[in-house]
Design an enzyme around this catalytic site. Structure first.
Site, PDB file in Angstrom:
ATOM      1  N   GLU A   1      -1.767  -1.464   6.165  1.00 43.19           N
ATOM      2  CA  GLU A   1      -1.491  -0.362   5.247  1.00 43.19           C
ATOM      3  C   GLU A   1      -2.751   0.166   4.582  1.00 43.19           C
ATOM      4  O   GLU A   1      -2.931   1.388   4.452  1.00 43.19           O
ATOM      5  CB  GLU A   1      -0.447  -0.809   4.216  1.00 43.19           C
TER       6      GLU A   1
ATOM      7  N   GLY B   1       6.804 -11.967 -11.527  1.00 40.51           N
ATOM      8  CA  GLY B   1       6.793 -11.186 -10.292  1.00 40.51           C
ATOM      9  C   GLY B   1       8.198 -10.851  -9.840  1.00 40.51           C
ATOM     10  O   GLY B   1       9.147 -10.812 -10.631  1.00 40.51           O
ATOM     11  N   PHE B   2       8.353 -10.609  -8.553  1.00 41.61           N
ATOM     12  CA  PHE B   2       9.671 -10.251  -8.025  1.00 41.61           C
ATOM     13  C   PHE B   2      10.710 -11.323  -8.336  1.00 41.61           C
ATOM     14  O   PHE B   2      11.796 -11.029  -8.829  1.00 41.61           O
ATOM     15  CB  PHE B   2       9.598 -10.043  -6.507  1.00 41.61           C
TER      16      PHE B   2
END
Length: 470
Positions: free
Chosen positions: A189, A29-30
């Site tokens: 969102e 991941g990040f």
């Protein structure tokens, strides 16, 4: 002599690389991907382990779930990192355990069974997973949105249910209710994206249906949305969602989830044909078996250098790292901790001093919908509206790994949100839309449904059945 910008870095380590210390990174991941990049010039061998062959840009997963972006737009093939990090190798598998005493990682690679990979240094960056907080029915009926496959499942479910509902539009008038549990950035969102779809595209794509057929509700246990932001922007987000027709149920938690409903903590029942779970994440329970210290939230306890307390050579980064002052589980803290852990390993290998980790707050952003976003950035202050949306778009594109992804996202989002209602050509990115299966499941679930044609279930707390065609 190689010319700048016209030559590539070597794609294999130096000849003496086999003797270099071995760094194993769990999770692409990040935190994990940026840790790999930070070790590009270190004299180490890097093995990146992940169950998926791609890295997902999670801040834009909601666009995949609402058919705004292709899934490939927000994913990058992890092996592609070796272009700039020639000392990296990738292994696909499921991490089944870590033995810090023997310095090995136990990995399930399928047909090979369980394998052991030794390490000199370890970075644990395998992140978090969805938590349902023990809510009855949530794991069975709610749809999380933390991975690429989960986002695709939501997208396909939405359009399958729309197709099913469109066939009943002439005689049933049953609304399609989408309830989103959680009022953080993810919940806000996806609610805004669905509301924009209803306002801009639904009546064009489904002229036989009233746009009001699609109902979007956000359920938030707290009294406000987006607790990460100041009161001013929390209110702005709430006002923007309400203007788009989103129903906000604030201060109301969910205590049970059914096939077509949710039960709130006050006992009231809301119709929910699709329940999207955006209420939070937790550390995988299997981490407790690794013998590493954890804080009260399950994160690995780390010192100022991001080294797991009491375990030299073992570092943690991203959502799984638990500092004395916990950081938010967002992309920027993951990026910074991943890079910092890698730099401290490189310093150890080089025999230089490590540096304590200090988080730099670069700001927080969230988008509410078409030309509406909020951003709180140190020094610059707060942004909202179209300006905030432009800043949100620019930052998210720049933070993506891979030029192809950046170009694809920029073009697709500009196409999606550019122009006017009169000029915009609706073209959702759809996949396996199986409304026939959705119709079969709808009928099969009749004994458990509270709403819609043929429902025969008994509402929680009532003495009789609750069946309605409205």
């Amino acid at each position: 002599m190689p010319l700048p910008f016209l030559s590539r870095r070597p794609t294999v380590p130096a000849k003496d690389g086999a003797s270099w210390p071995h760094v194993v990174i769990l999770g692409g991941g990040f935190a994990g991907a940026h840790a790999v990049a930070a070790l590009r010039d270190a004299r180490v061998r890097v093995t990146l382990i992940d169950r998926n062959v791609y890295k997902t840009f999670q801040p834009l997963l909601y666009q995949v779930a609402t058919a705004g972006l292709n899934p490939g737009d927000v994913t990058m093939f992890l092996r592609g990192l070796s272009l700039k990090v020639p000392n990296m190798r990738y292994r696909q598998g499921e991490v089944e355990g870590v033995d810090p005493a023997r310095k090995v990682v136990r990995l399930n690679e399928g047909q090979k069974g369980q394998q052991e990979i030794g390490y000199d240094y370890l970075i644990v960056a395998n992140g978090a997973t969805t938590t349902y907080f023990g809510t009855p029915g949530a794991e069975e009926h709610a749809m999380p949105m933390y991975t690429r496959s989960q986002a695709l499942a939501i997208r396909d479910r939405i359009f399958s249910e729309l197709e099913r509902s469109s066939r009943e539009a002439g005689h049933s008038h049953d609304k399609l209710h989408v309830c989103i549990v959680g009022g953080g950035p993810t919940g806000v969102e996806i609610a805004g994206a669905l509301a924009d779809f209803r306002m801009q595209e639904l009546d064009i794509l489904y002229p036989e249906m009233d746009p009001g057929t699609l109902q979007v509700t956000v359920l938030q246990r707290g009294d406000e949305l987006l607790k990460e932001f100041s009161t001013k922007y929390r209110q702005y987000a709430a006002d923007e969602l309400r203007d788009r027709g989103v129903v906000l149920e604030l201060g109301r938690g969910v205590k049970e989830v059914g096939y077509d409903h949710v039960v709130l903590d006050d006992g009231s029942v809301l119709e929910s044909d699709i329940t999207i779970w955006a209420a939070g994440v937790a550390i995988p329970s299997s981490v407790a078996e690794w013998g590493l210290p954890q804080d009260k939230r399950g994160r690995l306890s780390v010192d100022d250098y991001l080294q797991v307390k009491g375990f030299p050579g073992v570092y943690a980064a991203g959502d799984i790292a638990g500092q004395d002052e916990p950081l938010p589980q967002l992309a920027q803290p993951a990026i910074q901790t991943g890079e910092a852990a890698a730099r401290n390993i490189a310093a150890e290998v080089a025999g230089t001093a490590r540096k304590p980790f200090r988080y730099t707050n670069l700001g927080t952003m969230a988008t509410i919908g078409r030309h509406a976003a909020i951003a709180e950035i140190p020094v610059l202050g707060g942004l909202s509206g179209s300006v905030g949306w432009a800043a949100w778009l620019g930052v998210h594109i720049m933070k993506m790994i891979g030029h192809r992804n950046q170009r694809a996202v920029a073009m697709n989002l500009v196409s999606l949100y550019g122009g006017t209602r009169a000029t915009h050509q609706p073209n959702p990115v759809v996949g396996e839309v199986d409304s026939l299966r959705a119709a079969r499941v709808f009928e099969q679930q009749a004994p458990r449904r509270l709403f819609g044609r043929g429902a025969r279930a008994t509402a929680p707390g009532s003495a009789g059945s609750r069946s309605t065609d409205a």
